[in-house]
Motif scaffolding. Structure first.
Motif, PDB file in Angstrom:
ATOM      1  N   ALA A 375      36.948  19.298   6.650  1.00 38.33           N
ATOM      2  CA  ALA A 375      37.265  19.782   7.906  1.00 38.33           C
ATOM      3  C   ALA A 375      38.564  20.157   7.961  1.00 38.33           C
ATOM      4  N   ALA A 376      39.444  19.392   7.338  1.00 36.18           N
ATOM      5  CA  ALA A 376      41.031  19.803   7.439  1.00 36.18           C
ATOM      6  C   ALA A 376      41.350  20.822   6.388  1.00 36.18           C
ATOM      7  N   LEU A 377      40.659  20.837   5.413  1.00 37.43           N
ATOM      8  CA  LEU A 377      41.007  21.616   4.198  1.00 37.43           C
ATOM      9  C   LEU A 377      40.313  23.119   4.432  1.00 37.43           C
ATOM     10  N   GLU A 378      39.182  23.116   5.078  1.00 36.01           N
ATOM     11  CA  GLU A 378      38.527  24.473   5.104  1.00 36.01           C
ATOM     12  C   GLU A 378      39.248  25.599   5.922  1.00 36.01           C
ATOM     13  N   PRO A 379      40.000  25.189   7.257  1.00 37.76           N
ATOM     14  CA  PRO A 379      40.564  26.348   7.820  1.00 37.76           C
ATOM     15  C   PRO A 379      41.783  26.893   6.776  1.00 37.76           C
ATOM     16  N   ARG A 380      42.423  26.300   5.850  1.00 32.38           N
ATOM     17  CA  ARG A 380      43.209  26.831   5.079  1.00 32.38           C
ATOM     18  C   ARG A 380      42.823  27.877   3.984  1.00 32.38           C
ATOM     19  N   PHE A 381      41.360  28.062   3.695  1.00 33.52           N
ATOM     20  CA  PHE A 381      41.058  28.613   2.502  1.00 33.52           C
ATOM     21  C   PHE A 381      41.187  30.131   2.647  1.00 33.52           C
ATOM     22  N   ALA A 382      41.355  30.653   3.846  1.00 35.37           N
ATOM     23  CA  ALA A 382      41.541  31.962   3.803  1.00 35.37           C
ATOM     24  C   ALA A 382      42.931  32.489   3.452  1.00 35.37           C
ATOM     25  N   ALA A 383      44.154  31.592   3.898  1.00 38.98           N
ATOM     26  CA  ALA A 383      45.401  31.730   3.699  1.00 38.98           C
ATOM     27  C   ALA A 383      45.608  31.252   2.149  1.00 38.98           C
ATOM     28  N   GLU A 384      44.747  30.469   1.613  1.00 37.08           N
ATOM     29  CA  GLU A 384      45.283  29.750   0.464  1.00 37.08           C
ATOM     30  C   GLU A 384      44.248  29.985  -0.811  1.00 37.08           C
ATOM     31  N   PRO A 385      44.507  31.012  -1.454  1.00 30.88           N
ATOM     32  CA  PRO A 385      43.084  31.436  -2.304  1.00 30.88           C
ATOM     33  C   PRO A 385      43.135  30.482  -3.444  1.00 30.88           C
ATOM     34  N   GLY A 386      44.045  29.687  -3.614  1.00 30.91           N
ATOM     35  CA  GLY A 386      44.162  28.881  -4.943  1.00 30.91           C
ATOM     36  C   GLY A 386      43.724  27.405  -4.556  1.00 30.91           C
ATOM     37  N   LEU A 387      43.428  27.001  -3.207  1.00 35.64           N
ATOM     38  CA  LEU A 387      42.892  25.744  -2.791  1.00 35.64           C
ATOM     39  C   LEU A 387      41.548  25.815  -3.003  1.00 35.64           C
ATOM     40  N   VAL A 388      41.019  24.735  -4.037  1.00 35.04           N
ATOM     41  CA  VAL A 388      39.891  24.525  -4.589  1.00 35.04           C
ATOM     42  C   VAL A 388      39.412  23.127  -4.395  1.00 35.04           C
ATOM     43  N   VAL A 389      38.124  22.724  -3.892  1.00 35.72           N
ATOM     44  CA  VAL A 389      37.691  21.420  -3.827  1.00 35.72           C
ATOM     45  C   VAL A 389      36.532  21.369  -5.161  1.00 35.72           C
ATOM     46  N   ILE A 390      36.863  20.215  -5.769  1.00 40.37           N
ATOM     47  CA  ILE A 390      35.865  20.145  -7.053  1.00 40.37           C
ATOM     48  C   ILE A 390      35.167  18.739  -6.834  1.00 40.37           C
ATOM     49  N   SER A 391      34.039  18.818  -7.108  1.00 37.95           N
ATOM     50  CA  SER A 391      33.117  17.805  -7.218  1.00 37.95           C
ATOM     51  C   SER A 391      32.355  17.442  -8.352  1.00 37.95           C
ATOM     52  N   PRO A 392      32.598  16.372  -8.995  1.00 38.76           N
ATOM     53  CA  PRO A 392      31.582  16.113 -10.203  1.00 38.76           C
ATOM     54  C   PRO A 392      30.280  15.698  -9.847  1.00 38.76           C
ATOM     55  N   ALA A 393      29.670  16.405  -9.420  1.00 36.26           N
ATOM     56  CA  ALA A 393      28.047  16.131  -8.957  1.00 36.26           C
ATOM     57  C   ALA A 393      27.658  15.335  -7.964  1.00 36.26           C
ATOM     58  N   THR A 394      28.611  14.610  -7.208  1.00 34.48           N
ATOM     59  CA  THR A 394      28.337  13.805  -5.989  1.00 34.48           C
ATOM     60  C   THR A 394      28.774  14.205  -4.809  1.00 34.48           C
ATOM     61  N   PRO A 395      28.722  15.253  -4.186  1.00 36.11           N
ATOM     62  CA  PRO A 395      29.020  15.816  -2.996  1.00 36.11           C
ATOM     63  C   PRO A 395      28.778  15.144  -1.699  1.00 36.11           C
ATOM     64  N   GLY A 396      27.389  15.129  -1.725  1.00 32.08           N
ATOM     65  CA  GLY A 396      26.760  14.883  -0.300  1.00 32.08           C
ATOM     66  C   GLY A 396      26.992  13.348   0.076  1.00 32.08           C
ATOM     67  N   SER A 397      27.276  12.459  -0.955  1.00 31.30           N
ATOM     68  CA  SER A 397      27.409  11.102  -0.511  1.00 31.30           C
ATOM     69  C   SER A 397      28.849  10.924  -0.056  1.00 31.30           C
TER      70      SER A 397
END
Length: 729
Positions: A375-397
């Motif tokens: 929730a803290a990172l998501e509002p930044r996506f529009a202004a920061e195209p290089g901001l990327v969240v990476i999950s090695p297959a375990t997102p939901g947990s």
């Protein structure tokens, strides 16, 4: 977090379910007429004590055995929880394996081994799944201490082919005297996406000799199936195994395809065909994950679940489902990670099923703080195209919900079960000026140790690591996070932050992910240990922080201590973002982020509590005050990368003891560094050399020991710490 009766602790292991009501829809109840009863000889499963009993069944009894196993798994999931979905899909394959092969002479290695519940039932451990009083007898993974039929302790992924190659190599070198027959590696349920699996395939083809690789293709990983190999696999399925390119043939391996992966007779025939084969072969079986789950619509957001109820009139309890219709590559169905509502087919929620008793409980720390970070990172996506969240297959947990992923679009990447690649990939993003955030479980990050050293740290890559489930827990022995501080904090160039509140956690995240070139941004990688149970409990109940009540920013700081020691978390503003809190840290330079925080100034005793052990520091200080009239200094170090020498030096005056508390491995950990500091900076006036006591975990593996019992074992309780302190006076 799991307790001692837990049956495994994998990437979605939690009893907490968010937003679920007690009256939420359930899976179909299991008709009593087919529910095996422990000790009832009228049921086949009750009579299975070893694989020999499976071999003794008449051919027409195999389907009934599968039916009873499936019913047992469904009932077990309601009562106990576990990796039910993957095992439901492997019922027929496991029965066929033990029908055809001769375990333990024939060695069967289950990858990840959360697919091994049925194997355990058929090797003398069925009672642990049928009798609620025995649910805690077995782990959720294979373990040689339980049975000679289990080859390895396996709770991580991708290694079965490599392990099988090693078994086969010794057999071939020693000949008949080795006592090893066929060697079978069972891989799938996402395991094939792990890089070490491809290393194993490469070695197998070169090595030659008898090696049977059973690839359980259920069209799933833990979440969706991500990666370029899934398109060719889909074409193999669609063509009955004839399409090219065939990635197994490309490695030089023989290949067989079985479409009817939930037909026990077809699987018996396929395994008989390759038994005693003289070269490596891949048997690709197409199974249905969660086969037997109720497929009816139970969630408003679910769009692809079957509306058909479970039909126990079918031979094995598997019913048709339309939740397998999707274009390739497929990534996710639309069920929203409700761990009590799994269903057949492509369902992320079926990776881990919570028991019914967990319905309605609040989020566990992983989901709670994971959602908060997203929730803290998501509002930044529009202004920061290089901001990327990476999950090695375990997102939901880890609280990276389906809705977040859909909204994030290209700002979210699931790399599959590939921690090493994920960290190296993040280093590449950072080198290009992007802002990568890699998030997964502490024990899984162990697989990326080399990449943390080389690609990330040696290259000073601005990578942010969210380290979930770090510290002590009641997990099984392969998923313990007790070693994360010893790993991360001793890598050169890494800053490891250990926040003790949501506010500090989000401030750390804001600092670590400050865009490249920002003032006061860190110069290299940062690891943030996501707060655990003790911190979340204290945030929900301020009485668990009796010294500060959780109101750190409002407490006056002592002028008698150096300014660096008094730099509390003031200057942090909070704003509501999508129902949670987004924090930006002001004056968050590197020095500020590494300063220790003195939350209470006292004398005689200084208690320094790292991360999840910090509430224990306040509770111990309160006990010392109430019972002995001692006002202890209480310190939150906030990080474990470096020592705050200003604070340590200030403690020489008026403090006879310095106590360090950490909920991780003591040897090679953080507290010993404080001891070493005073030993290496000894002064001539002995009254100014405080005695240091370190409290933490022993260097050992623990298997499903309740967290409270571990704390007692390691002296991490108020009574034990207080007794040790007062004994020294």
């Amino acid at each position: 977090m799991r307790n001692a009766s837990g049956n495994g602790f994998d990437s979605s292991d939690s009893f907490a379910v968010s937003g679920a009501a007690e009256g939420a829809a359930r899976l179909h109840d299991i008709p009593p007429s087919i529910t095996p009863s422990h000790g009832d000889d009228s049921h086949l499963l009750s009579r299975i004590a070893s694989p020999a009993d499976v071999k003794a069944l008449a051919p027409d009894e195999l389907a009934e055995l599968c039916r009873e196993i499936r019913a047992t798994l469904l009932a077990y999931g309601h009562q106990h929880g576990g990796h039910i979905g993957s095992n439901l899909g492997m019922v027929e394959a496991t029965v066929a394996l033990h029908r055809v092969f001769d375990s333990p002479r024939d060695r069967i290695v289950f990858d990840v081994s959360h697919q091994s519940y049925v194997h355990k039932m058929l090797t003398g451990r069925a009672g642990a799944y049928m009798d609620p009083n025995r649910f805690g007898e077995v782990t959720g993974f294979t373990n040689p201490d339980e049975s000679e039929h289990d080859q390895f302790v396996l709770g991580h992924t991708g290694t079965s082919i490599s392990l099988a190659c090693g078994l086969a190599k010794t057999r071939d070198m020693e000949g008949p005297g080795s006592g090893i027959g066929n060697v079978v590696a069972v891989i799938g349920d996402g395991s094939l996406s792990s890089g070490v699996a491809f290393e194993g395939l490469n070695n197998a083809a070169e090595q030659g000799g008898n090696l049977i690789i059973v690839f359980n293709d259920n069209e799933m990983s833990i979440a969706g199936d991500f990666g370029g190999m899934y398109g060719p696999l889909a074409r193999l399925r669609a063509s009955g195994g004839t399409a090219q390119p065939n990635l197994f043939n490309a490695f030089g391996l023989d290949y067989r395809y079985v479409e009817a992966g939930n037909d026990v007779s077809a699987l018996v025939a396929a395994f008989e065909e390759v038994r005693d084969i003289d070269h490596p072969v891949v048997v690709h079986i197409h199974t249905l994950k969660g086969a037997g789950y109720d497929g009816e619509e139970t969630h408003a957001d679910r769009q692809t679940a079957s509306a058909s109820p479970v039909s126990f009139d079918s031979p094995t309890g598997v019913h048709p489902t339309d939740n397998v219709n999707h274009s390739e590559p497929w990534h996710s169905d639309h069920c929203n990670l409700s761990d009590h509502e799994p269903h057949e087919g492509q369902c992320e929620a079926s990776h881990w099923q919570n028991p019914d008793a967990a319905i309605g409980k609040p989020d566990d720390p992983r989901k709670h703080y994971g959602k908060m970070a997203m929730a803290a990172l998501e509002p930044r996506f529009a202004a920061e195209p290089g901001l990327v969240v990476i999950s090695p297959a375990t997102p939901g947990s880890n609280g990276i919900t389906h809705e977040f992923r859909e909204r994030a679009g290209a700002h979210y990447v699931d790399t599959g079960i590939t921690e090493s690649h994920a960290v190296a990939y993040a280093a590449g993003i950072a080198r290009a000026g992007g802002t990568p955030v890699v998030a997964t479980t502490a024990s899984f990050f162990q697989r990326a140790y080399d990449q943390f050293f080389q690609e990330m740290s040696l290259n000073r890559s601005r990578v942010t690591v969210l380290d979930f489930l770090g510290g002590l827990s009641g997990s099984d022995n392969t998923h313990s996070g007790a070693y994360d501080v010893t790993m991360f904090s001793n890598i050169p160039g890494v800053t490891m932050l250990v926040p003790t509140s949501a506010r500090d956690y989000l401030a750390d995240l804001a600092w670590a992910t400050a865009p490249a070139g920002s003032a006061d941004a860190p110069a290299g990688p940062a690891v943030i240990r996501v707060p655990g149970e003790a911190i979340l409990a204290a945030e929900r109940d301020a009485t668990l922080l009796p010294v500060t009540g959780g109101q750190i920013a409002d407490r006056p700081q002592s002028a008698s201590l150096p300014a660096s020691a008094s730099s509390a978390s003031g200057g942090i503003s909070a704003a509501t973002v999508r129902g949670t809190v987004s924090v930006t840290a002001q004056h968050a330079g590197a020095r500020h982020m590494l300063d220790w925080r003195v939350n209470q100034t006292g004398s005689q005793v200084a208690i320094i509590g790292l991360g999840n052990a910090y509430p224990l520091a306040e509770q111990t200080a309160a006990a010392l005050s109430d019972d002995y009239g001692i006002t202890a200094t209480v310190i939150d170090p906030r990080q474990c990368t470096s020592l705050d020498s200003d604070v340590l030096e200030s403690l020489r005056d008026g403090h006879q003891q310095v106590i360090t508390l950490e909920d991780g491995q003591l040897e090679g950990g953080w507290g010993e560094k404080v001891t070493a500091y005073y030993a290496n900076h000894h002064v001539s006036d002995d009254s100014r050399n405080p005695h240091v006591l370190n409290f933490g975990a022993a260097k050992e593996f623990t298997d499903r020991v309740p967290l409270g019992e571990l704390n007692e074992r390691y002296g991490l309780t108020v009574e034990q710490v207080t007794e040790a302190i007062t004994r020294c006076f």
